[in-house]
Design a protein around this motif. Sequence first.
Motif, mmCIF file in Angstrom:
data_model
loop_
_atom_site.group_PDB
_atom_site.id
_atom_site.type_symbol
_atom_site.label_atom_id
_atom_site.label_comp_id
_atom_site.label_asym_id
_atom_site.label_seq_id
_atom_site.Cartn_x
_atom_site.Cartn_y
_atom_site.Cartn_z
ATOM 1 N N UNK A 140 -5.066 -6.616 -1.110
ATOM 2 C CA UNK A 140 -5.306 -7.893 -0.426
ATOM 3 C C UNK A 140 -4.175 -8.836 -0.794
ATOM 4 N N UNK A 141 -3.540 -9.408 0.237
ATOM 5 C CA UNK A 141 -2.438 -10.349 -0.005
ATOM 6 C C UNK A 141 -2.745 -11.650 0.724
ATOM 7 N N UNK A 142 -2.647 -12.752 -0.008
ATOM 8 C CA UNK A 142 -2.870 -14.078 0.613
ATOM 9 C C UNK A 142 -1.500 -14.698 0.867
ATOM 10 N N UNK A 143 -1.237 -15.006 2.139
ATOM 11 C CA UNK A 143 0.066 -15.546 2.529
ATOM 12 C C UNK A 143 -0.118 -16.906 3.175
ATOM 13 N N UNK A 144 0.558 -17.915 2.631
ATOM 14 C CA UNK A 144 0.561 -19.271 3.211
ATOM 15 C C UNK A 144 -0.839 -19.749 3.563
ATOM 16 N N UNK A 145 -1.755 -19.584 2.628
ATOM 17 C CA UNK A 145 -3.104 -20.088 2.805
ATOM 18 C C UNK A 145 -4.022 -19.188 3.609
ATOM 19 N N UNK A 146 -3.497 -18.090 4.162
ATOM 20 C CA UNK A 146 -4.333 -17.181 4.958
ATOM 21 C C UNK A 146 -4.906 -16.102 4.043
ATOM 22 N N UNK A 147 -6.218 -16.184 3.795
ATOM 23 C CA UNK A 147 -6.856 -15.186 2.930
ATOM 24 C C UNK A 147 -7.013 -13.871 3.664
ATOM 25 N N UNK A 148 -7.079 -12.804 2.877
ATOM 26 C CA UNK A 148 -7.252 -11.493 3.478
ATOM 27 C C UNK A 148 -8.676 -11.032 3.219
ATOM 28 N N UNK A 177 0.839 -1.209 0.000
ATOM 29 C CA UNK A 177 0.000 0.000 0.000
ATOM 30 C C UNK A 177 0.872 1.258 0.000
ATOM 31 N N UNK A 178 1.927 1.267 0.805
ATOM 32 C CA UNK A 178 2.808 2.449 0.854
ATOM 33 C C UNK A 178 3.529 2.645 -0.478
ATOM 34 N N UNK A 179 3.920 1.556 -1.111
ATOM 35 C CA UNK A 179 4.583 1.661 -2.413
ATOM 36 C C UNK A 179 3.631 2.237 -3.457
ATOM 37 N N UNK A 180 2.373 1.777 -3.420
ATOM 38 C CA UNK A 180 1.390 2.301 -4.363
ATOM 39 C C UNK A 180 1.136 3.782 -4.088
ATOM 40 N N UNK A 181 1.066 4.147 -2.800
ATOM 41 C CA UNK A 181 0.808 5.550 -2.426
ATOM 42 C C UNK A 181 1.880 6.470 -3.003
ATOM 43 N N UNK A 182 3.134 6.015 -2.963
ATOM 44 C CA UNK A 182 4.229 6.905 -3.382
ATOM 45 C C UNK A 182 4.595 6.773 -4.856
ATOM 46 N N UNK A 183 3.967 5.853 -5.566
ATOM 47 C CA UNK A 183 4.389 5.609 -6.950
ATOM 48 C C UNK A 183 3.792 6.635 -7.919
ATOM 49 N N UNK A 184 4.467 6.795 -9.042
ATOM 50 C CA UNK A 184 3.975 7.671 -10.112
ATOM 51 C C UNK A 184 3.790 6.814 -11.371
ATOM 52 N N UNK A 185 3.060 7.318 -12.371
ATOM 53 C CA UNK A 185 2.823 6.508 -13.572
ATOM 54 C C UNK A 185 4.116 6.048 -14.228
ATOM 55 N N UNK A 186 4.070 4.798 -14.687
ATOM 56 C CA UNK A 186 5.255 4.230 -15.315
ATOM 57 C C UNK A 186 6.042 3.346 -14.379
ATOM 58 N N UNK A 187 5.755 3.441 -13.090
ATOM 59 C CA UNK A 187 6.494 2.619 -12.117
ATOM 60 C C UNK A 187 5.844 1.258 -11.994
ATOM 61 N N UNK A 188 6.681 0.256 -11.707
ATOM 62 C CA UNK A 188 6.117 -1.041 -11.344
ATOM 63 C C UNK A 188 7.059 -1.678 -10.326
ATOM 64 N N UNK A 189 6.528 -2.521 -9.503
ATOM 65 C CA UNK A 189 7.382 -3.207 -8.537
ATOM 66 C C UNK A 189 6.927 -4.654 -8.395
ATOM 67 N N UNK A 190 7.880 -5.455 -7.944
ATOM 68 C CA UNK A 190 7.704 -6.908 -7.967
ATOM 69 C C UNK A 190 7.576 -7.447 -6.545
ATOM 70 N N UNK A 191 6.650 -8.384 -6.373
ATOM 71 C CA UNK A 191 6.557 -9.112 -5.097
ATOM 72 C C UNK A 191 6.838 -10.574 -5.416
ATOM 73 N N UNK A 192 7.970 -11.057 -4.899
ATOM 74 C CA UNK A 192 8.338 -12.445 -5.158
ATOM 75 C C UNK A 192 7.385 -13.375 -4.412
ATOM 76 N N UNK A 193 7.035 -14.485 -5.055
ATOM 77 C CA UNK A 193 6.137 -15.442 -4.383
ATOM 78 C C UNK A 193 6.847 -16.097 -3.204
ATOM 79 N N UNK A 194 8.132 -16.420 -3.400
ATOM 80 C CA UNK A 194 8.908 -16.962 -2.279
ATOM 81 C C UNK A 194 9.504 -15.792 -1.519
ATOM 82 N N UNK A 214 4.573 -11.483 -8.505
ATOM 83 C CA UNK A 214 3.448 -10.621 -8.868
ATOM 84 C C UNK A 214 4.031 -9.259 -9.225
ATOM 85 N N UNK A 215 3.517 -8.666 -10.304
ATOM 86 C CA UNK A 215 4.025 -7.359 -10.719
ATOM 87 C C UNK A 215 2.901 -6.338 -10.566
#
Lengths: 166, 124
Positions: B89-97, B55-72, B118-119
């Motif tokens: 919403x992020x699902x971690x180790x079977x725990x739904x949000x 959420x903080x990354x999205x708040x501070x991002x500007x158009x053209x930016x992208x960031x990666x969340x590794x599954x592992x 995830x990008x």
Amino acid sequence: MNNRGEVIGEGIIMIYRLSLVSLIAVVVWGISSVSYAHYIDVRDAEARVLARSVVECVSPDGVLDLDIIPDEGRKNIFSYCGFEDFEVGRFYVELKVESSGKVTRLSQGDSGALWVLEIFKNDEVSEGLRKYEPGYYDWSYPVYVLDEGNKFVAEVKGQVLINNEF
Amino acid sequence: MEFQLKMKNKRGGLLQQTIVHIVLVGLIFALFLFATADKINSRGVRQQVLEKQVALLIDSAVPGMSFVIEKNNLNGLVQRVEVRDGKVFVMVEGLSSFKGYPYFSKYSVSVREEDNKFVVSINE
């Protein structure tokens, strides 16, 4: 007849005992949930990010042109800057442009939330309630202002308050 | 003889009752232990960390930016990342949000899933 009575009686006692055991288990589970819960507060950081977004919106390149911000925009500065209402429902922002005794306000949100902040300035508030303390950031910066055709230097004092997400 | 038979029946009945009690109490405690274990393994905290970081990354991002969340991820195996209705919403180790965490952005935010990541992209 006696046998049936006995069986029913024993059944009732069993239900009672199982209910008691279940109640104790639920109470212990509830206490452990509270002990292991941990709230991570990022609202102060959000307040700083939001402050930067608003400043870049209203005073790009260090110039604040009040002539292009309509009255409606001055009271709904988030909407003027392109944010959706549902995104900013828990925020309050205020920018005060002060120069030669004249004060112009740009704001949006519930200013009443500021008194909630005052409550938490009291050191006696317990740690358990701290997660309800709003995120807050205040700052000031000099800016060139264009107002009714006049250009002058003014001081902008801003504050952003972010309520909890509960 | 009759008396001995009565005593045997009574003892048998008591034993049966006790076994039923023990089994039912054991079931309740097993459920309780599973529920507590879920809290103790801190999946909820790790989910919170991931949601708020994104959420903080999205708040501070500007158009053209992208960031990666590794599954592992350091915070565990990330199985799903979604943005909808202004929340992450992020699902971690079977725990739904279910609650997610709100973000604010003037721009369009989208998430796409790739093989091992995830990008999150921010566009105009």
